[in-house]
Write a protein that holds these residues in place. Structure first.
Motif, PDB file in Angstrom:
ATOM      1  N   ASN A 129      10.680  -3.299  -4.102  1.00  0.00           N
ATOM      2  CA  ASN A 129      10.932  -4.146  -2.981  1.00  0.00           C
ATOM      3  C   ASN A 129      11.730  -2.627  -1.522  1.00  0.00           C
ATOM      4  OD1 ASN A 129      10.540  -6.970  -1.658  1.00  0.00           O
ATOM      5  ND2 ASN A 129      12.207  -6.314  -0.546  1.00  0.00           N
ATOM      6  N   PHE A 130      12.311  -1.745  -2.394  1.00  0.00           N
ATOM      7  CA  PHE A 130      12.470  -0.662  -1.900  1.00  0.00           C
ATOM      8  C   PHE A 130      11.508   0.167  -0.907  1.00  0.00           C
ATOM      9  CE2 PHE A 130      13.652   4.346  -1.609  1.00  0.00           C
ATOM     10  CZ  PHE A 130      14.754   3.508  -0.676  1.00  0.00           C
ATOM     11  N   ASP A 131      10.348   0.094  -1.431  1.00  0.00           N
ATOM     12  CA  ASP A 131       9.383   0.701  -1.056  1.00  0.00           C
ATOM     13  C   ASP A 131       8.225  -0.664   0.098  1.00  0.00           C
ATOM     14  OD1 ASP A 131       9.074   2.633  -2.476  1.00  0.00           O
ATOM     15  OD2 ASP A 131       8.166   1.563  -4.613  1.00  0.00           O
ATOM     16  N   SER A 132       9.285  -1.539   0.557  1.00  0.00           N
ATOM     17  CA  SER A 132       8.277  -3.240   1.620  1.00  0.00           C
ATOM     18  C   SER A 132       9.205  -2.345   2.423  1.00  0.00           C
ATOM     19  CB  SER A 132       8.545  -4.066   1.132  1.00  0.00           C
ATOM     20  OG  SER A 132       9.668  -4.591   1.014  1.00  0.00           O
ATOM     21  N   ASP A 133       7.633  -2.969   3.709  1.00  0.00           N
ATOM     22  CA  ASP A 133       8.863  -3.068   5.305  1.00  0.00           C
ATOM     23  C   ASP A 133       8.812  -4.147   5.767  1.00  0.00           C
ATOM     24  OD1 ASP A 133       8.780  -2.720   7.636  1.00  0.00           O
ATOM     25  OD2 ASP A 133       8.014  -0.098   7.576  1.00  0.00           O
ATOM     26  N   ARG A 134       9.179  -5.125   5.944  1.00  0.00           N
ATOM     27  CA  ARG A 134       8.818  -6.760   6.642  1.00  0.00           C
ATOM     28  C   ARG A 134       7.529  -6.534   8.259  1.00  0.00           C
ATOM     29  NH1 ARG A 134      12.397 -11.077   4.974  1.00  0.00           N
ATOM     30  NH2 ARG A 134      10.682 -12.566   4.572  1.00  0.00           N
ATOM     31  N   GLY A 135       7.873  -5.523   8.699  1.00  0.00           N
ATOM     32  CA  GLY A 135       7.004  -4.409   9.534  1.00  0.00           C
ATOM     33  C   GLY A 135       5.597  -3.997   9.665  1.00  0.00           C
ATOM     34  N   VAL A 136       5.086  -4.420   8.567  1.00  0.00           N
ATOM     35  CA  VAL A 136       3.665  -3.737   8.660  1.00  0.00           C
ATOM     36  C   VAL A 136       2.865  -5.018   8.398  1.00  0.00           C
ATOM     37  CG1 VAL A 136       2.150  -2.873   6.413  1.00  0.00           C
ATOM     38  CG2 VAL A 136       3.752  -2.133   5.834  1.00  0.00           C
ATOM     39  N   THR A 137       1.442  -4.753   8.944  1.00  0.00           N
ATOM     40  CA  THR A 137       1.072  -5.331   9.643  1.00  0.00           C
ATOM     41  C   THR A 137      -0.797  -4.975   8.683  1.00  0.00           C
ATOM     42  OG1 THR A 137      -0.593  -3.832  10.997  1.00  0.00           O
ATOM     43  CG2 THR A 137       1.779  -5.452  12.090  1.00  0.00           C
ATOM     44  N   PRO A 138      -1.503  -5.937   8.842  1.00  0.00           N
ATOM     45  CA  PRO A 138      -2.248  -5.967   7.981  1.00  0.00           C
ATOM     46  C   PRO A 138      -2.928  -4.686   8.158  1.00  0.00           C
ATOM     47  CG  PRO A 138      -2.257  -8.251   9.097  1.00  0.00           C
ATOM     48  CD  PRO A 138      -0.841  -7.972   9.457  1.00  0.00           C
ATOM     49  N   GLY A 139      -3.537  -4.296   9.489  1.00  0.00           N
ATOM     50  CA  GLY A 139      -4.003  -3.041  10.020  1.00  0.00           C
ATOM     51  C   GLY A 139      -3.256  -1.763   9.838  1.00  0.00           C
ATOM     52  N   ASN A 140      -1.566  -2.106   9.408  1.00  0.00           N
ATOM     53  CA  ASN A 140      -1.694  -0.737   8.586  1.00  0.00           C
ATOM     54  C   ASN A 140      -1.537  -1.297   6.791  1.00  0.00           C
ATOM     55  OD1 ASN A 140       2.073  -1.910  10.028  1.00  0.00           O
ATOM     56  ND2 ASN A 140       0.709  -0.292  10.504  1.00  0.00           N
ATOM     57  N   ILE A 141      -2.338  -2.245   6.516  1.00  0.00           N
ATOM     58  CA  ILE A 141      -1.801  -2.340   5.282  1.00  0.00           C
ATOM     59  C   ILE A 141      -3.693  -1.297   4.735  1.00  0.00           C
ATOM     60  CG2 ILE A 141      -2.345  -2.824   2.708  1.00  0.00           C
ATOM     61  CD1 ILE A 141      -0.698  -5.472   4.398  1.00  0.00           C
ATOM     62  N   LEU A 142      -4.674  -1.548   5.973  1.00  0.00           N
ATOM     63  CA  LEU A 142      -5.853  -1.254   5.249  1.00  0.00           C
ATOM     64  C   LEU A 142      -6.684   0.153   5.672  1.00  0.00           C
ATOM     65  CD1 LEU A 142      -8.443  -3.838   7.382  1.00  0.00           C
ATOM     66  CD2 LEU A 142      -8.173  -3.528   5.350  1.00  0.00           C
ATOM     67  N   LYS A 143      -4.890   0.852   6.575  1.00  0.00           N
ATOM     68  CA  LYS A 143      -5.270   2.337   6.960  1.00  0.00           C
ATOM     69  C   LYS A 143      -4.628   3.461   5.719  1.00  0.00           C
ATOM     70  CE  LYS A 143      -4.857   2.327  11.556  1.00  0.00           C
ATOM     71  NZ  LYS A 143      -3.718   2.298  12.873  1.00  0.00           N
ATOM     72  N   GLN A 144      -3.551   1.593   5.021  1.00  0.00           N
ATOM     73  CA  GLN A 144      -3.114   2.845   4.091  1.00  0.00           C
ATOM     74  C   GLN A 144      -4.119   3.132   2.421  1.00  0.00           C
ATOM     75  OE1 GLN A 144       0.227   1.028   2.216  1.00  0.00           O
ATOM     76  NE2 GLN A 144       0.859   0.377   4.636  1.00  0.00           N
ATOM     77  N   PHE A 145      -4.941   2.493   2.134  1.00  0.00           N
ATOM     78  CA  PHE A 145      -6.084   1.807   1.015  1.00  0.00           C
ATOM     79  C   PHE A 145      -6.609   2.543   1.839  1.00  0.00           C
ATOM     80  CE2 PHE A 145      -9.968   0.363  -0.703  1.00  0.00           C
ATOM     81  CZ  PHE A 145      -9.418   0.344  -1.738  1.00  0.00           C
ATOM     82  N   ASP A 146      -7.338   2.878   3.228  1.00  0.00           N
ATOM     83  CA  ASP A 146      -8.731   3.592   3.249  1.00  0.00           C
ATOM     84  C   ASP A 146      -7.679   5.018   2.995  1.00  0.00           C
ATOM     85  OD1 ASP A 146     -10.148   1.782   3.349  1.00  0.00           O
ATOM     86  OD2 ASP A 146     -10.479   1.762   5.700  1.00  0.00           O
ATOM     87  N   SER A 147      -6.853   5.855   3.375  1.00  0.00           N
ATOM     88  CA  SER A 147      -5.946   7.017   3.393  1.00  0.00           C
ATOM     89  C   SER A 147      -5.916   7.379   1.939  1.00  0.00           C
ATOM     90  CB  SER A 147      -4.523   7.115   3.885  1.00  0.00           C
ATOM     91  OG  SER A 147      -3.962   7.793   3.445  1.00  0.00           O
ATOM     92  N   ALA A 148      -5.958   6.090   0.977  1.00  0.00           N
ATOM     93  CA  ALA A 148      -5.275   6.307  -0.477  1.00  0.00           C
ATOM     94  C   ALA A 148      -7.139   6.609  -1.014  1.00  0.00           C
ATOM     95  CB  ALA A 148      -4.957   5.340  -0.744  1.00  0.00           C
ATOM     96  N   THR A 149      -7.853   6.328  -0.549  1.00  0.00           N
ATOM     97  CA  THR A 149      -9.058   6.488  -1.697  1.00  0.00           C
ATOM     98  C   THR A 149      -9.192   7.826  -1.058  1.00  0.00           C
ATOM     99  OG1 THR A 149     -10.057   4.789   0.275  1.00  0.00           O
ATOM    100  CG2 THR A 149      -9.472   3.864  -1.880  1.00  0.00           C
ATOM    101  N   LYS A 150      -9.489   8.013   0.502  1.00  0.00           N
ATOM    102  CA  LYS A 150      -9.876   9.320   0.900  1.00  0.00           C
ATOM    103  C   LYS A 150      -9.394  10.626  -0.302  1.00  0.00           C
ATOM    104  CE  LYS A 150     -10.701  12.161   4.762  1.00  0.00           C
ATOM    105  NZ  LYS A 150      -9.772  12.005   5.850  1.00  0.00           N
ATOM    106  N   ASP A 151      -7.491  10.835  -0.864  1.00  0.00           N
ATOM    107  CA  ASP A 151      -7.028  11.251  -0.906  1.00  0.00           C
ATOM    108  C   ASP A 151      -7.658  11.612  -2.220  1.00  0.00           C
ATOM    109  OD1 ASP A 151      -5.859  12.470   1.675  1.00  0.00           O
ATOM    110  OD2 ASP A 151      -3.895  11.572   0.775  1.00  0.00           O
ATOM    111  N   LEU A 152      -7.231  10.751  -2.737  1.00  0.00           N
ATOM    112  CA  LEU A 152      -7.901  10.279  -4.089  1.00  0.00           C
ATOM    113  C   LEU A 152      -9.429  10.599  -4.608  1.00  0.00           C
ATOM    114  CD1 LEU A 152      -6.723   6.802  -5.146  1.00  0.00           C
ATOM    115  CD2 LEU A 152      -5.347   9.050  -5.692  1.00  0.00           C
ATOM    116  N   GLY A 153     -10.192  11.145  -3.923  1.00  0.00           N
ATOM    117  CA  GLY A 153     -11.946  11.325  -4.077  1.00  0.00           C
ATOM    118  C   GLY A 153     -11.901  10.761  -4.876  1.00  0.00           C
TER     119      GLY A 153
END
Ligand SMILES: [Zn+2]
Length: 337
Positions: A57-81
């Motif tokens: 839970n240390f990695d979580s953040d109650r202020g995270v929005t759906p838009g944030n999570i979408l950006k997280q995923f898209d940036s991760a997949t781009k970096d992973l190749g």
């Protein structure tokens, strides 16, 4: 759940908590898998006390929005190749709509399907409904769902782990996953607090035998001492020692798991907060566990000739006699020696 605290990024709500690549065996062949740890609003169970060993839970953040999570995923997949397999971990449950809103889950399912990727995600059993599984399958048919059973013993679930569900809840969810034609991965914990070393070995073996009936893969997870957890408080007070690597070997060697794949990747292995032995034999054993996990060949499990196995055997015999439960007998012996 088995995850190293590596590559953790600064707390930016648009960036995942961590990503990395690892090798995974898929249909008998090694493939590249990308691991993405999404920063979400956190595990539903954390707000009810949480599990004794879980610090995610240390990695979580109650202020995270759906838009944030979408950006997280898209940036991760781009970096992973290019990878064949994506593992998406959150602090809790992918199927919990309060944690991973539906539009986010749909996007992740669709995107991985478009890329021809297998998707693995984790959930607590209470979110595994038939409709949730059908929704997920309509996004990506190539799914693997992981459930953290930890122990098949209800007393251990309740008193050692504070898991917040019972074995039957796992079983209901497991049957739903299997009936939907989805591969099930089950996490088995080795050495929750308040169990002696010998009890912990027996508990993991029992859990493996039970969960192998439903699972395609079993992942044995030796407890590692994570920050901010109940286990960490016990450990600081000498009242907890992570399992010995000898115990990990014992469970891998002697468990009855039929044809179900059994894998193990001890987080923090060889270190004081993770499964460890004396420091001299740890690396050999850890690489043998890795080789075993990849090949499923028992012959790959190493058994180096090391004196510390005598201490481990004494711990198995004596641990239960210590007043007040388990303690770190190895540190005690070391001081006497
Ligand atoms: Zn040793």
């Amino acid at each position: 759940m088995p995850r190293e605290n590596k590559a953790f990024k600064k707390r930016n709500p648009d960036q995942p908590a961590a990503i990395w690549k690892e090798r995974e065996i898929l249909d008998g062949k090694p493939v590249d898998a990308g691991v993405i740890i999404l920063r979400t609003s956190g595990c539903s169970h954390y707000h009810k006390g949480g599990c004794s060993m879980c610090g995610y839970n240390f990695d979580s953040d109650r202020g995270v929005t759906p838009g944030n999570i979408l950006k997280q995923f898209d940036s991760a997949t781009k970096d992973l190749g290019e990878v064949n397999f994506i593992k998406v971990y959150t602090s809790g449950s992918f199927l919990d709509e309060c944690e991973v809103p539906k539009e986010v889950a749909d996007h992740i399912l669709k995107r991985t399907a478009e890329n021809g990727q297998r998707l693995l995600f984790e959930s607590r059993p209470e979110f595994v409904t038939e409709s949730a599984l059908q929704d997920a399958l309509s996004g990506n048919e190539n799914l693997e769902v992981a459930l953290g059973l930890e122990s098949s013993n209800d007393r251990v679930l309740k008193y050692s782990i504070n898991k917040g569900f019972a074995r039957l809840d796992y079983e209901t969810a497991a049957r739903r996953i299997v009936s939907a034609g989805i591969d099930l991965r089950t996490y088995v914990l080795l050495k929750p607090p308040f169990l002696t070393e010998a009890e912990a070995i027996a508990d993991s073996k029992q859990t493996i035998a039970y969960a192998s009936k439903f699972s395609k893969t079993l992942s044995l997870n030796p407890v590692n001492v994570q920050k901010g957890t109940h286990v960490e408080r016990l450990w600081r007070n000498w009242a907890y020692r992570p399992p010995w690597l000898w115990s990990v070997l014992e469970v891998l060697r002697t468990s009855d798991h039929g044809r179900t794949k059994l894998i193990c990747e001890p987080t923090g292995g060889g270190k004081e907060r993770g499964a460890h032995n004396c420091g001299r034999c740890d690396d050999v054993i850890l690489s043998s566990i890795k080789a075993y996990s990849e090949s499923q060949a028992m012959s790959r499990l190493g058994s180096p000739d090391c004196d510390c196995s005598d201490i481990w055997r004494s711990v198995l015999d004596l641990d239960g006699f210590v007043v007040g439960g388990t303690m770190d007998l190895q540190r005690f012996y070391r001081r006497q020696g």
